[in-house]
Design an enzyme around this catalytic site. Structure first.
Site, short mmCIF file in Angstrom:
data_model
loop_
_atom_site.label_atom_id
_atom_site.label_comp_id
_atom_site.label_asym_id
_atom_site.label_seq_id
_atom_site.Cartn_x
_atom_site.Cartn_y
_atom_site.Cartn_z
N ASN A 9 0.79 -1.30 -0.01
CA ASN A 9 -0.06 -0.17 0.11
C ASN A 9 0.83 1.17 0.07
OD1 ASN A 9 -1.85 2.06 0.45
ND2 ASN A 9 -2.26 1.34 2.74
N TRP A 10 0.96 1.81 -1.07
CA TRP A 10 1.68 3.09 -1.15
C TRP A 10 1.42 4.29 -0.55
CZ3 TRP A 10 3.66 3.04 -7.13
CH2 TRP A 10 4.12 1.84 -7.54
N LYS A 11 0.07 4.24 -0.43
CA LYS A 11 -0.40 5.36 0.28
C LYS A 11 -0.60 6.50 -0.52
CE LYS A 11 0.30 3.39 4.93
NZ LYS A 11 0.23 3.54 6.23
N HIS A 96 -9.36 0.85 5.22
CA HIS A 96 -8.05 0.93 6.01
C HIS A 96 -8.39 2.01 7.16
CE1 HIS A 96 -3.74 2.41 6.57
NE2 HIS A 96 -3.61 1.23 6.13
N GLU A 98 -6.70 4.74 8.33
CA GLU A 98 -6.57 5.81 7.84
C GLU A 98 -7.88 6.56 7.19
OE1 GLU A 98 -2.97 5.48 5.66
OE2 GLU A 98 -2.14 5.09 7.54
N GLU A 168 -5.00 -5.16 10.93
CA GLU A 168 -3.91 -4.17 11.05
C GLU A 168 -4.32 -3.56 12.36
OE1 GLU A 168 -2.62 -3.21 6.91
OE2 GLU A 168 -4.11 -1.56 7.15
N GLY A 174 2.62 2.23 10.79
CA GLY A 174 3.47 3.47 10.53
C GLY A 174 4.17 3.83 11.92
N SER A 214 3.70 -2.05 10.50
CA SER A 214 5.32 -2.02 10.49
C SER A 214 5.93 -3.29 10.21
CB SER A 214 5.65 -1.65 11.95
OG SER A 214 4.95 -0.18 12.28
N GLY A 236 4.88 1.28 4.80
CA GLY A 236 6.25 1.99 4.42
C GLY A 236 7.37 1.28 3.74
C1 PEP Z 1 -0.67 0.07 6.30
O1 PEP Z 1 -0.90 1.23 6.10
O2 PEP Z 1 -1.54 -0.62 5.62
C2 PEP Z 1 0.74 -0.33 7.07
C3 PEP Z 1 0.45 -1.67 7.25
O3 PEP Z 1 1.28 0.51 6.99
P1 PEP Z 1 3.18 0.21 7.71
O4 PEP Z 1 3.43 -1.00 7.14
O5 PEP Z 1 3.74 1.50 7.47
O6 PEP Z 1 2.80 -0.05 9.27
#
Ligand code: PEP
Length: 253
Positions: A9-11, A96, A98, A168, A174, A214, A236
């Site tokens: 997921n590049w966001k 998600h 976010e 998640e 993040g 993460s 990330g």
């Molecule tokens: C995500 O946003 O789906 C995610 C898992 O982010 P990160 O790996 O940066 O924690």
């Protein structure tokens, strides 16, 4: 056997030029990934058509990060599930954390999006997970169960068969804080049990449940080795081709 999946997921990162470069680099390295691992790239909407062309002759798959709650019409700035499908993308991330927290997406909104994704031949990657305070107050099982009951557990078993789940924990996204393999496995086992109760033993056995939060090359192998973890949704670390490929090679089962 359940699919093994890694989705990046590049966001809201990478302009089109950077996105194309990242894709080319992933393409160069993807030969190292075992053939039974499905690797999915989820760039911003605006990159989908271009990256679809870029990965056309590879096993890489494409996902959007969101879709509209409506089919079509006067919804300025929105992107529909059918538009996403028309780019060649086959997946869409829905719910998600976010989107839940910054854009006030409720379970009702998420359910609508899941239905539209399915109607338009997309596989929804549906996210669930508890906040830090919910974890600390030991409410994580009921919170996640409630999210599932208000969304994917309302689907028919046929539709549910096309769903990929992603656990998640919000406190791990993040933040550099990863759920321990034991914490993640405990929740994945719980989710699988709830799928069996709501649908069937087969549905429980066959649904892919990804871990996100993460996840990186140094912890992916231990997480993916857990019996109920079928891969990762990577934020990330998906922005660095080598890390993303390393993660995609971290399956041992
Ligand atoms: C995500 O946003 O789906 C995610 C898992 O982010 P990160 O790996 O940066 O924690």
């Amino acid at each position: 056997m359940r699919p093994q999946i890694v989705a990046g997921n590049w966001k809201m990162n990478n302009d089109l030029h950077e996105g194309r470069k990242l894709t080319q680099s992933i393409k160069e390295l993807q030969g190292d990934i075992p053939a039974d691992v499905t690797v999915i790239l989820a760039p911003p909407f605006i990159h989908l058509a271009e990256i679809s062309r870029e990965i056309m002759d590879t096993p890489l798959k494409l996902s959007a990060q969101n879709c509209a709650t409506e089919e079509k019409g006067a919804f300025t700035g929105e992107v529909s599930a059918s538009m996403i499908r028309s780019t060649g993308a086959q997946y869409v991330i829905i719910g998600h954390s976010e989107r839940r927290s910054y854009y006030n997406e409720t379970d009702d909104v998420i359910y609508k999006k899941i239905q539209l994704a399915l109607k338009n031949d997309l596989y929804p990657i549906v996210c669930c997970g508890e906040s830090l305070s919910q974890r600390e107050n030991e409410q994580y099982f009921p919170v996640v169960e409630d999210q599932l009951e208000k969304t994917v557990f309302k689907l028919s078993s046929e539709d549910f068969g096309r769903v990929i789940l992603a656990y998640e924990p919000v406190w791990a996204i993040g933040t550099g804080k990863t759920a321990t393999p034991e914490q993640a496995q405990e929740m994945h086992g719980f989710i699988r049990q709830k799928i069996q109760e709501n649908f069937s033993r087969d549905a429980g056995e066959n649904t892919a449940i990804l871990y996100g939060g993460s996840c990186k090359p140094s912890n992916a192998a231990e997480l993916f080795a857990q019996p109920d973890i079928d891969g990762g949704l990577i934020g990330g670390a998906s922005l660095k081709s080598k890390d993303f490929i390393e993660i995609s090679k971290s399956f041992s089962k």
